[in-house]
Write an enzyme that holds these catalytic residues in place. Sequence first.
Site, mmCIF file in Angstrom:
data_model
loop_
_atom_site.group_PDB
_atom_site.id
_atom_site.type_symbol
_atom_site.label_atom_id
_atom_site.label_comp_id
_atom_site.label_asym_id
_atom_site.label_seq_id
_atom_site.Cartn_x
_atom_site.Cartn_y
_atom_site.Cartn_z
ATOM 1 N N CYS A 192 -2.412 8.767 3.195
ATOM 2 C CA CYS A 192 -2.364 8.552 1.742
ATOM 3 C C CYS A 192 -3.730 8.680 1.088
ATOM 4 O O CYS A 192 -3.824 8.790 -0.134
ATOM 5 C CB CYS A 192 -1.759 7.189 1.443
ATOM 6 N N GLU A 220 0.878 -1.168 0.000
ATOM 7 C CA GLU A 220 0.000 0.000 0.000
ATOM 8 C C GLU A 220 0.908 1.208 0.000
ATOM 9 O O GLU A 220 1.589 1.497 0.992
ATOM 10 C CB GLU A 220 -0.922 -0.024 1.228
#
Length: 490
Positions: free
Chosen positions: A297, A263
């Site tokens: 993010c 990720e």
Amino acid sequence: MSAPEGSTPRGLFIGGEWVEPDGGHYEVLDPATEEPVGLAPEASRAQVDAAAGAARAAFDSWSRTEPRERARILDAAAGIIERNARPYADLARAETGATTATARSMQVGVAAARFRRYARGALEPVEQPLPPQVGAAGPMGRGGVTGAVAVRRPVGVVACVTSYNNPWANAAGKVAPALAMGNTVVVKPAPQDPLSVYRMAEALAEAGVPPGVVNVVTGSAPAVGEAAVGSPDVDMVSFTGSTAVGRRIGEVCGREMKRRLMELGGKGAALVFDDADLDAATLGIGTTFSFYSGQICTAPTRVIAQRGVYERLIARLSGYLARLRIGHPAEPGTVVGPLISAAHRDRVESYLELGRKEGARLVAGGERPSLSRGFYVAPALFADCAAGMRIVREEIFGPVAVVLPFDTEEEAVALANDTEYGLIDYIWSGDVGRAFRLAARLRTGGVGVNTVARNMEAPFGGFKQSGVGRDVGSFALHAYSETQAVTWSG
């Protein structure tokens, strides 16, 4: 404010024992005060190898442990975390700079919830029956019926390399599903805030995790993470962090055929149409890109606004930022705390200067608040941006948002997709049908329609440079497993 009691761990956690680190210790700083929170152990390469070896030795027994026993241990760990939520949150707040509310609910609280979720996950079926096939007699033998079942098996030893922005929730999101599936783990936390992960290891040990099933190693330099990723005893790497580091890890995994779950970075777009509820769009965008000082993010840091609402949205976002209270994370009412380190504050400020040089208009924020200590930057909003600007294209990982105008749906989709990232985008529109239609054209792992909320059973992960694989919910159980086919004739 003094450091939380018991901040310094007893050593590295290897094979169920607390081990004195070969490299001594390094200081972990409170980003709000610049004062030490505690000391983190410096592991040697040999100690990382020992941790991976301990995980390998424990794998056979743990992988054959009854699912109900794995579920019992994970559920017990959740209870221990909940019981110690206050001191755990105090430590998380001190080493990460998250506000007290964030540390309690979004860090420690989410970690406990993830251990509870994967206690249930350990009991989910791993077999998928497949249609039988009828075969005629031939060179391979007599005719007959061949049955088959696909079974998910644990991958083996997983290196969990976690990010600094949420040491509790991020580590739990890797460790819990990995253990539920029968894997063993070596956890390498981010160097900026590793102390919370040692508390997690203590909770797991108290819950009854056998020696070697969970191991924690730390270090202030990249060498410790590199050793964990490169260990021959590691079968899979689960990494959350920057795309640049993810590429290097991917190269190692590719050479050695290791499984990986990654990720990585994000540069989320928020498409705001003329018919959008601007109050809802402002609240969603403002809360998300200022949350944890923008060090997430999933933040919609590219605001792509239709021409009819462009100036009004800028004015509303500017007004929203003006109301955000910046201050020490432990103080009531604080919304925006510090960035994680002086180096990261310098990086964010370099982008603020770059934005001015590129010709963007700084509408609000961007200054250092008048606080005597701490790594603070006021959330900043740039308008009149163009697609080619670096502040538009590159992940800043700080409280900085840029606004670009568009006229047509085609232009909005083109701007949103004009990035190397693809983690989560957002659409605000009164026409939900249009929002769902456009979601299909966005090259991103997730799309929020009139919301920034996430469904914690939905798959999470990115397209393009935002990552490889999916986790969360049952998707994480699949990510930490291999599929084996078992066939038989009858």
